[in-house]
Design an enzyme around this catalytic site. Structure first.
Site, short mmCIF file in Angstrom:
data_model
loop_
_atom_site.label_atom_id
_atom_site.label_comp_id
_atom_site.label_asym_id
_atom_site.label_seq_id
_atom_site.Cartn_x
_atom_site.Cartn_y
_atom_site.Cartn_z
N TYR A 123 -3.90 -44.13 -35.57
CA TYR A 123 -4.78 -44.15 -36.74
C TYR A 123 -4.03 -43.72 -38.01
O TYR A 123 -4.60 -43.11 -38.90
CB TYR A 123 -6.01 -43.26 -36.50
CG TYR A 123 -6.89 -43.70 -35.34
CD1 TYR A 123 -6.72 -44.94 -34.75
CD2 TYR A 123 -7.88 -42.88 -34.84
CE1 TYR A 123 -7.51 -45.35 -33.69
CE2 TYR A 123 -8.68 -43.28 -33.77
CZ TYR A 123 -8.49 -44.52 -33.21
OH TYR A 123 -9.27 -44.93 -32.16
N LYS A 168 1.68 -41.29 -22.64
CA LYS A 168 2.14 -42.51 -21.97
C LYS A 168 3.65 -42.59 -22.19
O LYS A 168 4.19 -43.61 -22.63
CB LYS A 168 1.39 -43.72 -22.55
CG LYS A 168 1.59 -45.01 -21.82
CD LYS A 168 0.92 -45.08 -20.46
CE LYS A 168 1.24 -46.39 -19.76
NZ LYS A 168 0.84 -46.43 -18.35
N ASP A 199 -3.41 -43.36 -18.21
CA ASP A 199 -4.16 -44.21 -17.28
C ASP A 199 -4.57 -43.42 -16.04
O ASP A 199 -5.70 -43.54 -15.54
CB ASP A 199 -3.37 -45.49 -16.91
CG ASP A 199 -1.88 -45.24 -16.71
OD1 ASP A 199 -1.39 -44.16 -17.05
OD2 ASP A 199 -1.20 -46.14 -16.19
N ASP A 223 -9.65 -40.41 -28.40
CA ASP A 223 -10.87 -41.13 -28.78
C ASP A 223 -11.47 -41.81 -27.55
O ASP A 223 -12.66 -41.67 -27.24
CB ASP A 223 -10.48 -42.18 -29.85
CG ASP A 223 -11.68 -42.80 -30.53
OD1 ASP A 223 -12.81 -42.37 -30.25
OD2 ASP A 223 -11.48 -43.71 -31.36
N ASP A 227 -15.07 -40.74 -24.94
CA ASP A 227 -16.27 -41.53 -24.58
C ASP A 227 -16.44 -41.55 -23.07
O ASP A 227 -17.57 -41.52 -22.56
CB ASP A 227 -16.18 -42.95 -25.15
CG ASP A 227 -16.78 -43.05 -26.55
OD1 ASP A 227 -16.76 -42.02 -27.27
OD2 ASP A 227 -17.28 -44.11 -26.94
P1 ATP Z 1 -20.21 -47.32 -34.41
O1 ATP Z 1 -19.86 -48.73 -34.78
O2 ATP Z 1 -20.78 -46.55 -35.55
O3 ATP Z 1 -19.12 -46.59 -33.68
P2 ATP Z 1 -21.34 -47.99 -31.83
O4 ATP Z 1 -22.72 -48.47 -31.44
O5 ATP Z 1 -20.20 -48.90 -31.64
O6 ATP Z 1 -21.41 -47.44 -33.35
P3 ATP Z 1 -21.89 -45.48 -30.71
O7 ATP Z 1 -22.74 -45.16 -31.86
O8 ATP Z 1 -20.98 -44.41 -30.27
O9 ATP Z 1 -20.99 -46.70 -30.99
O10 ATP Z 1 -22.86 -45.95 -29.54
C1 ATP Z 1 -22.43 -46.42 -28.26
C2 ATP Z 1 -23.69 -46.58 -27.38
O11 ATP Z 1 -24.26 -45.29 -27.13
C3 ATP Z 1 -24.79 -47.39 -28.04
O12 ATP Z 1 -25.43 -48.20 -27.06
C4 ATP Z 1 -25.74 -46.38 -28.56
O13 ATP Z 1 -27.07 -46.81 -28.63
C5 ATP Z 1 -25.60 -45.21 -27.58
N1 ATP Z 1 -25.78 -43.94 -28.31
C6 ATP Z 1 -24.91 -43.38 -29.18
N2 ATP Z 1 -25.40 -42.26 -29.69
C7 ATP Z 1 -26.61 -42.07 -29.15
C8 ATP Z 1 -27.63 -41.07 -29.30
N3 ATP Z 1 -27.48 -40.02 -30.13
N4 ATP Z 1 -28.77 -41.22 -28.59
C9 ATP Z 1 -28.94 -42.23 -27.76
N5 ATP Z 1 -28.03 -43.22 -27.56
C10 ATP Z 1 -26.87 -43.15 -28.26
#
Ligand code: ATP
Length: 332
Positions: A123, A168, A199, A223, A227
């Protein structure tokens, strides 16, 4: 204390309203300065954040951040990446301590923290997009590695005195520098270390999350692994983070602006409220932080939950239930 409030876009606005409801219940005498920045501002003005915004944010003691949309548009530069650089928030601390009342997808109990380098790596922002090729420069510096490794070691000293260095280095030369510096810093601090390829880490985190305590890694790997960690800790709606530098700090849920659920009032506000808790800990308000933690446990135990946790309550219903308990606790 002067707080910069950045609700941002999508559910960022909704979880920020929830977070501020809980902050209200603490009756602190903080000053709040609102910054309306992000993708919404970019659509209106072609500028998501201005130099004036940055200067104003720098004057605050710390930032409460909701979430900002980053569209796949080559002209748009991520606001959060810029803020992390401008405020030199080099350590992204992401704790994954499952809440007692949340049913986890795996049977193991675990409690670990990802310490992610936050200002360089993939980044770096040094990119070239041509017709038939594109380049991103991955920057790893001695200073960047040293300070993130020191941060990880100082956290490890308060915990199990061990770190896992994730890299890595078998493929990326830049990661040999990261790995070697992390090892030196761990040795200097008397911290036990082990190293794992990213990995392998992705696999091990699912199978044996209990093996980890403090995990230190570079920007992109941190990052992605975060997740994954959120998925085993009950979901993105539960996971907070702190972005810490030597002079500034920013607290945010690790989730993004979730356009798929924005505007429906169903986002889980707990990640944002736990980010407020991390801000209180950072500023030494430990009693207030504990009151938030126990209010969240009680609210979830009484089945007041949003849709993502199998409940039917709205973002603000959950937030108000937490705020009421926090208010009671701090009155007594
Ligand atoms: P961005 O483009 O802003 O990163 P995104 O949708 O790509 O948004 P996230 O916002 O992290 O990424 O969401 C990933 C998934 O997790 C989505 O399906 C979203 O609805 C769910 N999600 C994220 N935050 C929450 C929350 N606070 N409550 C419920 N579901 C959530």
């Amino acid at each position: 204390m002067k707080l910069a409030i950045i609700p941002g876009d999508g559910i960022g606005r909704e979880v920020m309203e929830a977070e501020l409801t809980v902050l209200d219940a603490l009756c602190l005498d903080e000053e709040r300065i609102l910054f309306q920045i992000g993708y919404g501002k970019w659509e209106r003005t072609k500028s998501a954040i201005t130099d004036e915004d940055i200067a104003g944010i720098k004057e605050c003691n710390c930032v409460l951040f909701g979430a900002i949309t980053t569209p796949p548009d080559p002209d748009y530069r991520s606001v959060l990446v810029r803020l992390r650089k401008e405020l030199d928030l080099y350590a992204n601390i992401r704790p994954f301590t499952p809440l007692k009342t949340v049913k986890l997808p795996c049977a193991k109990t675990f409690d670990f923290v990802i310490v992610r380098e936050n200002t360089e790596g993939m980044y770096s922002g040094i990119e070239e997009l041509h017709k038939d090729a594109a380049y991103t420069t991955r920057i790893i510096t001695r200073n960047g590695c040293q300070r993130i490794a020191e941060r990880a070691c100082s956290l490890a000293k308060e915990r199990k005195k061990q770190i896992t260095i994730v890299h890595k280095a078998n493929v990326l030369k830049s990661d040999t520098l990261f790995r070697d510096i992390c090892i030196d810093v761990a040795k200097k601090n008397g911290i036990l270390y082990r190293e794992t390829l990213v990995d392998t880490m992705a696999y091990e985190m699912i199978l044996h999350p209990e093996k980890f305590d403090v995990i230190v890694t570079t920007n992109l790997f941190g990052d992605i692994l975060s997740d994954e960690a959120a998925a085993i800790a009950g979901g993105l709606g539960l996971c907070p983070s702190a972005n810490i530098g030597d002079h500034h700090a920013l607290f945010e849920p690790i989730h993004g602006s979730a356009p798929d659920i924005a505007g429906k009032g169903i986002a889980n506000p707990i990640a944002a409220i736990l980010s407020l808790k991390m801000m209180l800990e950072w500023s030494g308000k430990i009693k207030e932080a504990r009151s938030i933690e126990s209010a969240i446990d009680s609210v979830l135990a009484s089945r007041i939950k949003t849709h993502d946790l199998g409940g039917t309550y709205t973002t603000m219903e959950v937030a108000k239930a937490i705020a009421e308990l926090v208010l009671d606790k701090n009155k007594n």
